[in-house]
Design an enzyme around this catalytic site. Structure first.
Site, PDB file in Angstrom:
ATOM      1  N   HIS A 134       0.704  -1.156  -0.053  1.00 58.12           N
ATOM      2  CA  HIS A 134       0.122  -0.086   0.122  1.00 58.12           C
ATOM      3  C   HIS A 134       0.830   1.357   0.002  1.00 58.12           C
ATOM      4  CE1 HIS A 134      -3.227  -2.562   0.534  1.00 58.12           C
ATOM      5  NE2 HIS A 134      -3.047  -2.997   1.468  1.00 58.12           N
ATOM      6  N   GLU A 187      22.387  -2.769 -26.720  1.00 57.39           N
ATOM      7  CA  GLU A 187      23.013  -2.907 -27.792  1.00 57.39           C
ATOM      8  C   GLU A 187      23.094  -1.669 -28.802  1.00 57.39           C
ATOM      9  OE1 GLU A 187      21.646  -6.302 -30.159  1.00 57.39           O
ATOM     10  OE2 GLU A 187      22.554  -5.630 -31.909  1.00 57.39           O
ATOM     11  N   ASP A 232       3.603   2.389 -29.740  1.00 55.96           N
ATOM     12  CA  ASP A 232       4.054   3.403 -30.133  1.00 55.96           C
ATOM     13  C   ASP A 232       4.900   2.777 -31.764  1.00 55.96           C
ATOM     14  OD1 ASP A 232       4.328   5.919 -31.138  1.00 55.96           O
ATOM     15  OD2 ASP A 232       6.124   6.449 -29.641  1.00 55.96           O
ATOM     16  N   TYR A 236       9.135   4.955 -37.374  1.00 55.74           N
ATOM     17  CA  TYR A 236      10.013   5.830 -36.581  1.00 55.74           C
ATOM     18  C   TYR A 236      10.697   5.439 -35.651  1.00 55.74           C
ATOM     19  CZ  TYR A 236       7.650  10.141 -38.865  1.00 55.74           C
ATOM     20  OH  TYR A 236       7.156  10.970 -39.689  1.00 55.74           O
ATOM     21  N   ASP A 249      12.263   1.496 -28.644  1.00 58.89           N
ATOM     22  CA  ASP A 249      11.490   2.396 -28.019  1.00 58.89           C
ATOM     23  C   ASP A 249      10.237   1.840 -27.169  1.00 58.89           C
ATOM     24  OD1 ASP A 249      10.751   5.046 -26.881  1.00 58.89           O
ATOM     25  OD2 ASP A 249      10.293   5.665 -28.894  1.00 58.89           O
TER      26      ASP A 249
END
Ligand SMILES: Nc1ncnc2c1ncn2[C@@H]1O[C@H](COP(=O)(O)OP(=O)(O)OP(=O)(O)O)[C@@H](O)[C@H]1O
Ligand SMILES: [Mg+2]
Length: 321
Positions: A134, A187, A232, A236, A249
């Site tokens: 908690h 890496e 995501d 990109y 990412d």
């Protein structure tokens, strides 16, 4: 925002107490008495701004001899900056990439609530925080300094732990080496000419592109098998190096079984990947690919999830982020 204010005296928050600032040295002490920071002799010359947080973020990797030098800045993203580092002797690689998250007060916070739904908090050693703990749950809920730091650490530990699981399962991701409270060491994707370009920067003929699509879909499949979606994914966040695609990412990975938006988020990942490959002349049918992956996902009954799910949005906002 009060994120950087000093901690309250709330007893419950004690486990995440940030050490109080060290007492200032007496005025008489000369500057020469001060210990040089761990990156004082690094090849990469830090800006004044970086000097305030980079040594602390990379210090643990230097202390453990995982890296011996910071050679260059690779790229600054919205949340983090990536540096090329020299690995320590024990590591069998030419370079390492250190992804250093900006201090939470300076971060351009992504609207991450939608991604966090249904996924637990991870501690600095990568373990899930128990519901019975908690103290931390309350600190996070109350957004105390400790709670915000714990949430920040959890965000990057999700990146590290996902990389570990993905790499172990043979997915095309950088091999992760270590994580500190503020950085992930992995890496380095690139060569002596520099870091790999993102796929978004590269135009390919369909024959070259097709095997890359297969690799990325294999990555999505492996993630789905682990009960996760990237959240995501797009050209990109895929690096193109030496004829291979490497997915990067991961801090916002989404729990497919516990997140009421999972279907929408996974669909958007597949859509964005397909948009790139369609532009390279590769035929791919988004709905067919998505339906095949989604059919493999084990999900609880929506009623049990208690979420007021609306209809699945199959044409999400095309703008990136
Ligand atoms: N392992 C790696 N090897 C080489 N370069 C990398 C590596 N990881 C990241 N990069 C570079 O650093 C950039 C930023 O990394 P990443 O996307 O993980 O961070 P970010 O802060 O979330 O960025 P953004 O907000 O732009 O998506 C990448 O676009 C890539 O150019
Ligand atoms: Mg990115």
């Amino acid at each position: 925002m009060q994120h950087h204010l000093l901690a309250t005296d709330d007893e419950d928050d004690r486990p995440f107490r940030i050490r109080p600032p060290k007492p200032r040295k007496p005025q008489a002490a000369s500057l020469a008495d001060e210990e040089p920071h761990p990156l004082a002799n690094a090849t990469y010359r830090m800006t004044r701004f970086e000097t305030s947080w980079l040594p602390e973020s990379l210090g643990p990797f230097l202390e453990q001899s995982l890296i011996t030098d910071v050679e260059a800045l690779v790229r600054g993203g919205k949340e983090a900056t990536v540096y090329r580092c020299t690995p320590g002797e024990t590591l069998d690689c030419r370079w390492l990439a250190a992804k250093v998250y900006r201090p939470r007060a300076l971060r351009n916070l992504r609207n991450d609530a939608m991604y966090r739904e249904g996924r637990g908090f991870l501690t600095a050693d990568g373990r899930p925080v128990k519901r019975s703990d908690h103290r931390i749950i309350r600190a996070i809920g109350k957004k105390t300094t400790y709670g915000v730091q714990a949430q920040h650490t959890s965000w990057l530990m999700h990146e590290f732990v996902s990389l570990q699981k993905m790499h172990a399962a043979g997915a095309p991701v950088p091999k992760p080496y270590a994580a500190s409270e503020n950085a992930v060491l992995m890496e380095y994707v690139g060569d002596e000419n520099g870091a790999a370009a993102a796929l978004s920067q590269v135009a390919l003929d369909p024959e070259t592109a097709r095997p890359l699509l297969r690799d990325i879909l294999r990555g999505i499949d492996i993630l789905a098998g682990l009960g996760l979606a990237h959240g995501d994914l797009s050209a990109y966040n895929v690096l193109y190096s030496d004829g291979r695609a490497v997915i990067i990412d991961f801090p916002q990975v989404v729990e497919l079984s516990g997140n009421p938006h999972a279907e929408e988020i996974l669909y958007r990942d597949v859509l964005r990947v397909c948009e790139y490959f369609q532009a390279q002349g590769v035929k791919c049918v988004v709905d067919r690919i998505f339906d095949r992956i989604w059919a493999t996902v084990e999900r609880p009954d929506p009623a049990e999830m208690g979420a007021n799910e609306g209809p699945v949005v199959r044409q999400p906002d095309r703008a990136r982020k």
